[in-house]
Design a protein around this motif. Structure first.
Motif, short mmCIF file in Angstrom:
data_model
loop_
_atom_site.label_atom_id
_atom_site.label_comp_id
_atom_site.label_asym_id
_atom_site.label_seq_id
_atom_site.Cartn_x
_atom_site.Cartn_y
_atom_site.Cartn_z
N ILE A 1 0.92 -1.09 0.09
CA ILE A 1 0.03 0.08 -0.03
C ILE A 1 0.93 1.31 0.12
CG2 ILE A 1 -1.35 1.44 1.65
CD1 ILE A 1 -3.14 -0.58 0.10
N VAL B 1 -4.81 0.01 10.26
CA VAL B 1 -4.59 -1.10 9.43
C VAL B 1 -4.51 -0.76 7.77
CG1 VAL B 1 -6.98 -1.42 9.52
CG2 VAL B 1 -5.55 -3.35 9.03
N HIS C 1 1.10 -4.77 9.50
CA HIS C 1 -0.21 -4.75 8.94
C HIS C 1 -0.86 -6.33 9.24
CE1 HIS C 1 -2.57 -5.93 5.43
NE2 HIS C 1 -3.38 -4.96 5.81
N ARG D 1 -4.25 -6.73 10.95
CA ARG D 1 -5.43 -7.89 10.38
C ARG D 1 -5.88 -8.72 11.40
NH1 ARG D 1 -7.65 -6.35 4.86
NH2 ARG D 1 -8.82 -8.43 5.34
N LEU E 1 -19.40 -2.01 15.68
CA LEU E 1 -18.13 -2.45 16.08
C LEU E 1 -17.30 -1.83 17.33
CD1 LEU E 1 -16.94 -1.92 12.36
CD2 LEU E 1 -17.42 -4.11 13.34
N GLY F 1 -15.08 2.45 6.49
CA GLY F 1 -16.40 1.76 6.74
C GLY F 1 -17.60 2.79 6.44
N THR G 1 -17.59 4.35 2.55
CA THR G 1 -17.81 3.24 1.40
C THR G 1 -19.58 3.03 1.39
OG1 THR G 1 -17.10 1.81 2.76
CG2 THR G 1 -15.58 2.43 0.99
N LEU H 1 -7.76 2.39 -7.02
CA LEU H 1 -6.88 1.78 -5.82
C LEU H 1 -5.49 1.99 -6.16
CD1 LEU H 1 -8.67 -1.40 -5.30
CD2 LEU H 1 -8.40 0.19 -3.62
N ARG I 1 -0.86 1.15 -5.40
CA ARG I 1 0.16 0.47 -4.81
C ARG I 1 1.41 1.01 -5.11
NH1 ARG I 1 -3.66 -1.73 -3.09
NH2 ARG I 1 -4.18 -3.86 -2.51
N PRO J 1 -15.52 -5.69 -5.92
CA PRO J 1 -15.28 -4.18 -5.60
C PRO J 1 -14.89 -4.28 -4.22
CG PRO J 1 -17.40 -5.41 -5.74
CD PRO J 1 -16.56 -6.42 -6.46
N PHE J 2 -14.70 -5.28 -3.38
CA PHE J 2 -14.07 -5.24 -1.94
C PHE J 2 -12.28 -5.64 -2.12
CE2 PHE J 2 -18.41 -6.16 -1.26
CZ PHE J 2 -18.82 -5.22 -0.31
N ARG K 1 -5.07 -7.18 1.30
CA ARG K 1 -5.53 -5.90 1.50
C ARG K 1 -7.19 -5.99 1.28
NH1 ARG K 1 -0.89 -3.17 3.60
NH2 ARG K 1 -2.49 -1.95 4.52
N CYS L 1 -10.97 -6.11 1.58
CA CYS L 1 -11.69 -5.38 2.46
C CYS L 1 -12.02 -6.24 3.79
CB CYS L 1 -13.11 -4.67 2.11
SG CYS L 1 -14.11 -4.02 3.20
N SER M 1 -20.58 -5.41 5.27
CA SER M 1 -21.36 -4.26 4.21
C SER M 1 -22.55 -5.03 3.53
CB SER M 1 -20.35 -3.91 3.31
OG SER M 1 -19.21 -3.39 3.76
C1 HEM Z 1 -10.16 -2.04 2.58
C2 HEM Z 1 -14.09 -1.90 -0.44
C3 HEM Z 1 -16.79 -1.47 3.75
C4 HEM Z 1 -13.00 -1.22 6.32
C5 HEM Z 1 -11.00 -1.79 1.32
C6 HEM Z 1 -10.52 -2.33 0.00
C7 HEM Z 1 -11.74 -2.03 -0.87
C8 HEM Z 1 -13.05 -1.84 -0.04
C9 HEM Z 1 -12.06 -2.26 -2.28
C10 HEM Z 1 -9.14 -2.62 -0.46
C11 HEM Z 1 -8.41 -1.63 -0.65
C12 HEM Z 1 -7.08 -1.91 -1.61
O1 HEM Z 1 -6.98 -3.05 -2.11
O2 HEM Z 1 -6.30 -1.35 -1.30
C13 HEM Z 1 -15.12 -1.46 0.47
C14 HEM Z 1 -16.56 -1.45 -0.10
C15 HEM Z 1 -17.51 -1.16 1.11
C16 HEM Z 1 -16.48 -1.41 2.36
C17 HEM Z 1 -17.05 -1.40 -1.53
C18 HEM Z 1 -18.79 -1.06 1.34
C19 HEM Z 1 -19.67 -1.21 0.35
C20 HEM Z 1 -16.03 -1.26 4.71
C21 HEM Z 1 -16.42 -1.40 5.90
C22 HEM Z 1 -15.55 -1.46 6.88
C23 HEM Z 1 -14.05 -1.54 5.88
C24 HEM Z 1 -18.01 -1.39 6.50
C25 HEM Z 1 -15.44 -1.43 8.14
C26 HEM Z 1 -16.26 -0.93 9.23
C27 HEM Z 1 -12.02 -1.49 5.65
C28 HEM Z 1 -10.67 -1.48 6.11
C29 HEM Z 1 -9.89 -1.73 4.77
C30 HEM Z 1 -10.51 -1.84 3.55
C31 HEM Z 1 -9.99 -1.43 7.56
C32 HEM Z 1 -8.38 -1.91 4.91
C33 HEM Z 1 -7.71 -3.09 4.86
C34 HEM Z 1 -6.32 -3.47 4.88
O3 HEM Z 1 -5.62 -2.53 4.15
O4 HEM Z 1 -5.76 -4.47 5.13
N1 HEM Z 1 -12.49 -1.69 1.33
N2 HEM Z 1 -15.22 -1.52 1.68
N3 HEM Z 1 -14.71 -1.52 4.61
N4 HEM Z 1 -11.98 -1.89 4.30
FE1 HEM Z 1 -13.60 -1.57 2.96
#
Ligand code: HEM
Length: 457
Positions: A82, A99, A107, A111, A165, A270, A273, A337, A339, A398-399, A404, A406, A412
């Motif tokens: 990242i 995180v 990291h 996690r 949470l 959180g 998004t 995104l 890197r 999408p996640f 990394r 989500c 969600s």
């Molecule tokens: C990381 C999408 C909801 C917490 C990410 C990443 C994506 C993403 C694409 C990856 C980023 C990467 O690869 O660089 C989404 C979408 C959501 C959502 C589309 C809802 C529709 C949430 C929720 C939480 C959350 C509800 C917590 C309450 C995180 C955290 C990371 C993350 C902490 C960082 C993880 C890491 O770097 O290890 N999210 N997210 N996200 N998301 Fe979500």
């Protein structure tokens, strides 16, 4: 014929090449002006220039990855971490120890600490709060009034994340403060990311003062939440307890700063998004009344029509799920995104130098005609099991993918399904006269100025 004569020729592995420069750059400015003017259109056209292309942003070269397979390879490879412009600007505001911005062993340890709160089996514990918030969300409106979808969506997203949470008590006052602070911080953060004019943001303009006040209040509320939990002496089995009890690599308690940054690092992605997806889903229910009606029929057939939709119904709400997935495909909250290459490496036989900044766009990947038939058409039925098999690997993530990915994906989906099903069963929508709804590019992608009038079903 000798053995020698039939030996196949040694396979020639081509030397890695430098990725081609994307077309359309302007001398001096490179591609920056296109990225500023029409980021979504620009990113969506990049694959026509190559699988990996170089972009010039002023004096800087950034690499863009454009195929599903190579975005998967990028996200899964340890050669990238990242980093990049997005994260550099966020770190300064949100802290370096959370995180979402940490790399390497820190990291991995973080996690491990947060993962239990997000695993699939933990989600039913959040059911009462998710149900209550979804019903309160759809129950707040009066027929025909104008609802400001931006503030409504932020409110429900932050409340659910904070209540589930962090189990915050005296939630109303804190939730309102968190919502107000986060909404202002998110707006200002994107500006600081795309126009990194540091000294300008220190000038005493009203917008800067508002931003600084909101950022200070965000950090203050987080400190209050942590202090209150500590002084209560309670240790419920939740994310906040996990963070307060976490140990570092030497087995020592993690620092106060890390606990603070972790709470911020979970609340901020959180909140923003989910809020963006709630806005997009309200827009979709307005623009596609046929699918809204199908959701309502589905809810009625699952609940028997006599009770509100409940957490236990989620798995049976397959059309609702498909509407959410299709909305995420065409309007992904996370549209870009980044890197950074840790060492010199290769991607798709292109040479990527050490330290290179790399970007890819889930928006561009998920709208690509090479991956989807009638790629721009909103068609939730493309996610029926018999039709979804043809979607190429990594063309719908999408996640995210890899280490990394989500952690909030199940959380969600449960929350969005409850909200969409509850809202569609109770209301249909019309745009208020001053409603906009065009895509708004910020840290996330969401409809701009969406103002709707709810009409009872
Ligand atoms: C990381 C999408 C909801 C917490 C990410 C990443 C994506 C993403 C694409 C990856 C980023 C990467 O690869 O660089 C989404 C979408 C959501 C959502 C589309 C809802 C529709 C949430 C929720 C939480 C959350 C509800 C917590 C309450 C995180 C955290 C990371 C993350 C902490 C960082 C993880 C890491 O770097 O290890 N999210 N997210 N996200 N998301 Fe979500």
């Amino acid at each position: 014929m000798t053995v020698e004569s039939v030996r196949p020729e040694a396979v020639q592995i081509p030397e890695p090449r430098t990725p081609p420069l994307a077309g359309g750059g302007v001398p001096g400015l490179g591609h920056g002006w296109k990225l500023m003017r029409d980021p979504l259109g620009f990113l969506a056209r990049l694959r026509d220039h190559g699988d990996v292309v170089r972009l010039r942003l002023g004096p800087k070269t950034v690499y863009a990855v454009t195929t599903p397979a190579l975005t998967g390879a990028l996200a899964l490879s340890p050669a990238y971490e990242i980093g990049g412009p997005l994260w550099d600007s966020l770190e300064g505001l949100l802290g370096k120890n959370g995180v979402a911005t940490a790399n390497g062993p820190m990291h991995r340890r973080q996690r491990r600490t947060i993962q239990p709160a997000f695993r699939l089996e933990a989600i039913p514990e959040y059911a009462p709060v998710m149900e209550e918030e979804a019903h309160a969300f759809a129950g707040r409106w009066q027929p025909g009034e104008t609802i400001d979808c931006t503030s409504e969506a932020f409110r429900v997203a932050v409340r659910v994340a904070a209540r589930c949470l962090l189990r915050i008590e005296f939630m109303d006052e804190r939730a309102e403060r968190l919502c107000a602070a986060l909404a202002t911080v998110f707006r200002g953060m994107y500006r600081r990311m795309v126009i990194p004019a540091g000294p300008l943001y220190r000038l005493p303009f009203p917008a800067n003062r508002r931003f600084n006040r909101a950022l200070a209040d965000l950090h203050l509320v987080v400190d209050e939440i942590i202090a209150e939990r500590r002084s209560s002496g309670q240790k419920p089995d939740d994310l906040l307890t996990a963070l307060l009890e976490a140990k570092d690599g030497n087995g020592d308690p993690i620092s106060e700063q890390e606990i603070h940054d972790q709470v911020v690092a979970i609340l901020t992605p959180g909140g923003e998004t989910i809020a963006s997806m709630v806005m997009s889903l309200l827009h979709v229910l307005t623009e596609h009344p046929g699918h809204a009606a199908r959701i309502r029929e589905e809810v009625e057939s699952v609940t028997g029509g006599g009770r509100p939709v409940a957490f236990g119904d989620i798995r049976k709400l397959s059309h609702t799920n498909n509407v959410i997935v299709e909305t995420m495909r065409l309007r992904p909250a996370v549209w870009i995104l980044t890197r950074r290459a840790v060492t010199e490496t290769e991607l798709g036989n292109y040479r990527i130098p050490a330290g290179a900044d790399i970007v890819y766009s889930p928006y561009a990947i998920q709208r690509d005609r090479r991956s989807y038939e009638r790629h721009l058409e909103f068609d939730p039925d493309r996610w029926l099991p018999e039709r979804s098999e043809d979607v190429p690997k990594y063309a719908m993530r999408p996640f995210g993918v890899g280490n990394r990915k989500c952690p909030g994906d199940h959380f969600s989906m449960a929350q969005l399904t409850l909200i969409t099903a509850t809202v569609a069963s109770k209301w249909r929508f019309e745009h208020a006269p001053e409603s906009n709804g065009a895509p708004r590019v910020g840290i996330t992608l969401r409809p701009n100025g969406l103002l709707l009038k709810p009409i009872p079903r």
